[in-house]
Design a protein around this motif. Structure first.
Motif, PDB file in Angstrom:
ATOM      1  N   SER A 173       0.843  -1.212   0.000  1.00 18.17           N
ATOM      2  CA  SER A 173       0.000   0.000   0.000  1.00 18.17           C
ATOM      3  C   SER A 173       0.865   1.245   0.000  1.00 18.17           C
ATOM      4  CB  SER A 173      -0.929  -0.011   1.222  1.00 18.17           C
ATOM      5  OG  SER A 173      -0.172  -0.111   2.424  1.00 18.17           O
TER       6      SER A 173
ATOM      7  N   ALA B 143      -6.050  -2.170  -7.800  1.00 24.65           N
ATOM      8  CA  ALA B 143      -5.980  -1.249  -6.660  1.00 24.65           C
ATOM      9  C   ALA B 143      -7.235  -1.302  -5.777  1.00 24.65           C
ATOM     10  CB  ALA B 143      -5.764   0.168  -7.170  1.00 24.65           C
ATOM     11  N   HIS B 144      -7.056  -0.704  -4.557  1.00 26.86           N
ATOM     12  CA  HIS B 144      -8.107  -0.571  -3.534  1.00 26.86           C
ATOM     13  C   HIS B 144      -8.546  -1.932  -2.969  1.00 26.86           C
ATOM     14  CE1 HIS B 144      -8.109   3.460  -5.024  1.00 26.86           C
ATOM     15  NE2 HIS B 144      -8.701   3.144  -6.168  1.00 26.86           N
TER      16      HIS B 144
ATOM     17  N   SER C  52       0.694   6.162  -3.590  1.00 26.06           N
ATOM     18  CA  SER C  52      -0.321   7.151  -3.230  1.00 26.06           C
ATOM     19  C   SER C  52      -1.634   6.946  -3.979  1.00 26.06           C
ATOM     20  CB  SER C  52       0.205   8.556  -3.524  1.00 26.06           C
ATOM     21  OG  SER C  52      -0.776   9.525  -3.239  1.00 26.06           O
ATOM     22  N   GLY C  53      -2.727   6.864  -3.221  1.00 29.54           N
ATOM     23  CA  GLY C  53      -4.059   6.799  -3.795  1.00 29.54           C
ATOM     24  C   GLY C  53      -4.565   5.413  -4.074  1.00 29.54           C
ATOM     25  N   TYR C  54      -3.666   4.441  -4.312  1.00 28.34           N
ATOM     26  CA  TYR C  54      -4.092   3.094  -4.712  1.00 28.34           C
ATOM     27  C   TYR C  54      -4.485   2.216  -3.520  1.00 28.34           C
ATOM     28  CZ  TYR C  54      -2.359   3.877  -9.493  1.00 28.34           C
ATOM     29  OH  TYR C  54      -2.173   4.358 -10.761  1.00 28.34           O
ATOM     30  N   GLY C  55      -4.072   2.592  -2.315  1.00 20.48           N
ATOM     31  CA  GLY C  55      -4.329   1.731  -1.169  1.00 20.48           C
ATOM     32  C   GLY C  55      -3.606   0.407  -1.347  1.00 20.48           C
TER      33      GLY C  55
ATOM     34  N   ASP D 186     -12.522   6.755  -7.839  1.00 20.21           N
ATOM     35  CA  ASP D 186     -11.241   7.022  -7.181  1.00 20.21           C
ATOM     36  C   ASP D 186     -10.535   8.221  -7.818  1.00 20.21           C
ATOM     37  OD1 ASP D 186     -10.345   5.902  -9.607  1.00 20.21           O
ATOM     38  OD2 ASP D 186     -10.214   3.921  -8.698  1.00 20.21           O
TER      39      ASP D 186
ATOM     40  N   HIS E 202      -2.643  -2.591  -3.151  1.00 17.56           N
ATOM     41  CA  HIS E 202      -2.702  -2.887  -4.587  1.00 17.56           C
ATOM     42  C   HIS E 202      -1.646  -3.917  -4.981  1.00 17.56           C
ATOM     43  CE1 HIS E 202       0.736  -0.211  -4.703  1.00 17.56           C
ATOM     44  NE2 HIS E 202       0.922  -0.506  -6.001  1.00 17.56           N
TER      45      HIS E 202
ATOM     46  N   THR F 254      -9.771   0.471  -0.024  1.00 21.40           N
ATOM     47  CA  THR F 254      -8.616   1.109   0.619  1.00 21.40           C
ATOM     48  C   THR F 254      -8.067   2.208  -0.273  1.00 21.40           C
ATOM     49  OG1 THR F 254      -7.137  -0.547  -0.309  1.00 21.40           O
ATOM     50  CG2 THR F 254      -8.003  -0.978   1.883  1.00 21.40           C
ATOM     51  N   GLY F 255      -7.322   3.142   0.351  1.00 20.99           N
ATOM     52  CA  GLY F 255      -6.738   4.228  -0.412  1.00 20.99           C
ATOM     53  C   GLY F 255      -7.750   5.287  -0.774  1.00 20.99           C
ATOM     54  N   ARG F 256      -7.535   5.962  -1.867  1.00 24.13           N
ATOM     55  CA  ARG F 256      -8.412   7.055  -2.308  1.00 24.13           C
ATOM     56  C   ARG F 256      -9.586   6.450  -3.067  1.00 24.13           C
ATOM     57  NH1 ARG F 256      -9.038  11.054  -6.333  1.00 24.13           N
ATOM     58  NH2 ARG F 256      -9.159  13.194  -5.510  1.00 24.13           N
TER      59      ARG F 256
END
Length: 323
Positions: A227, A249-250, A230-233, A323, A235, A274-276
């Motif tokens: 993780s 991702a996420h 940035s943004g992907y949580g 996202d 992945h 997860t993430g953005r």
């Protein structure tokens, strides 16, 4: 005892004894021997033209057999040349075309041998022309076989690489249609769910419940399962080789680890948020030589024509991404 011979002398009217000189005797004998030898030579010469000796008959049979064997050899070479020509035709027009390899020119396949006379040792015999011609054909045939053998070796390597490429390309949808709630957003300009500003959306969003299985879209090696991007949580990134990489991702959780080899269709993780992320979904991206490309161009492996048309329709809508 030798006989005594006489002759009648008309002058003396009396018989006189014939005196034979040794010199004349030698001359007569020499002439007789010479004439006999000459006659014998002429007889042998004439008879030699019409009567064959056992050795000559054997040589003649051997010569005829050699000619017959050469005829058989030439027929076999004709057959071999025909078969090789057929293989060369299929090689150029099927195999090499399919594997995107340049065809081998006929000049290269049928090239002869330049330079010194390779067949000088075969000259000067009664059947030199036949022997030289047969040897030339055999040498050219051998060269063509070598060229074709190398070509097939190349085709075998290309086939193996092609098979690996077809297995490696990310060609299936990572979330099964049965598990999808909907295809939320496609590749292109989309509205950001947080800022509401239109920006480039580099992948596809598949809406599905938390914990829905995610599958590898092609063979490859897991290069990331973390993780820290940035943004992907949470992945996963898979290197498929040939310049292809896929990103998932996420995720809710992983089912693979870094450096693990995976096959197309393997379970690699589970849908999360997860993430953005605004809601549970899978954000999926495909890279080619480091550049992001539209993943929708690769779904030939798991969708019907109708399903693909529907997916293409949803992906083209300029809606809001997740996202």
């Amino acid at each position: 005892m030798s006989k005594v011979k006489y002759y009648y002398d008309s002058e003396s009217l009396s018989y006189k004894k014939i005196e034979r000189r040794k010199r004349n005797t030698f001359k007569y004998v020499s002439v007789f021997i010479l004439a006999s030898a000459l006659f014998a030579f002429m007889f042998v010469s004439i008879a030699g033209n019409y009567v064959e000796s056992p050795k000559e008959k054997a040589f003649k049979r051997e010569l005829e057999n050699m000619k017959f064997q050469y005829e058989i050899l030439n027929k076999k070479m004709n057959e071999a040349e025909a078969v090789l020509a057929n293989v060369a035709d299929r090689d150029n027009n099927i195999y090499r075309v399919y594997f995107e390899a340049n065809p081998i020119p006929d000049e290269q396949r049928r090239a002869g041998f330049g330079g010194i006379n390779r067949y000088k040792d075969l000259e000067g015999f009664d059947n030199s022309k036949l022997i030289i011609e047969s040897n030339k054909r055999i040498d050219i045939l051998q060269k063509q076989i070598v060229v074709q053998s190398k070509s097939l070796d190349e085709i075998a390597i290309l086939a193996e690489e092609k098979e690996k490429l077809l297995a490696a390309i990310p060609a299936i949808q990572p979330v099964s249609n049965e598990d999808l709630t909907r295809m939320a957003s496609g590749y292109g300009m989309r509205s950001d769910p947080f800022t509401k500003v239109r920006k480039m959306h580099w992948g596809m969003d598949f809406t599905a419940p938390r914990g829905t299985p995610i599958h590898a879209s092609g063979d490859g090696v897991v290069v990331r399962a973390d993780s820290r991007s940035s943004g992907y949580g949470k992945h996963i990134r898979i290197d498929h080789g040939f310049g292809y990489t896929s990103l998932y991702a996420h995720l809710y959780k992983y089912n693979v680890r870094k450096n693990q080899k995976v096959k197309r269709g393997d379970l690699i993780g589970f849908v999360g948020s997860t993430g953005r992320s605004e809601a549970p979904h899978l954000h999926y991206e495909v890279f080619k030589d480091g550049d992001r490309i539209n993943p929708i161009n690769f779904y030939y492996g798991s969708l019907t024509a109708e399903e693909f048309s529907k997916l293409l329709e949803h992906a083209s809508l300029e809606n809001q991404s997740l996202d």
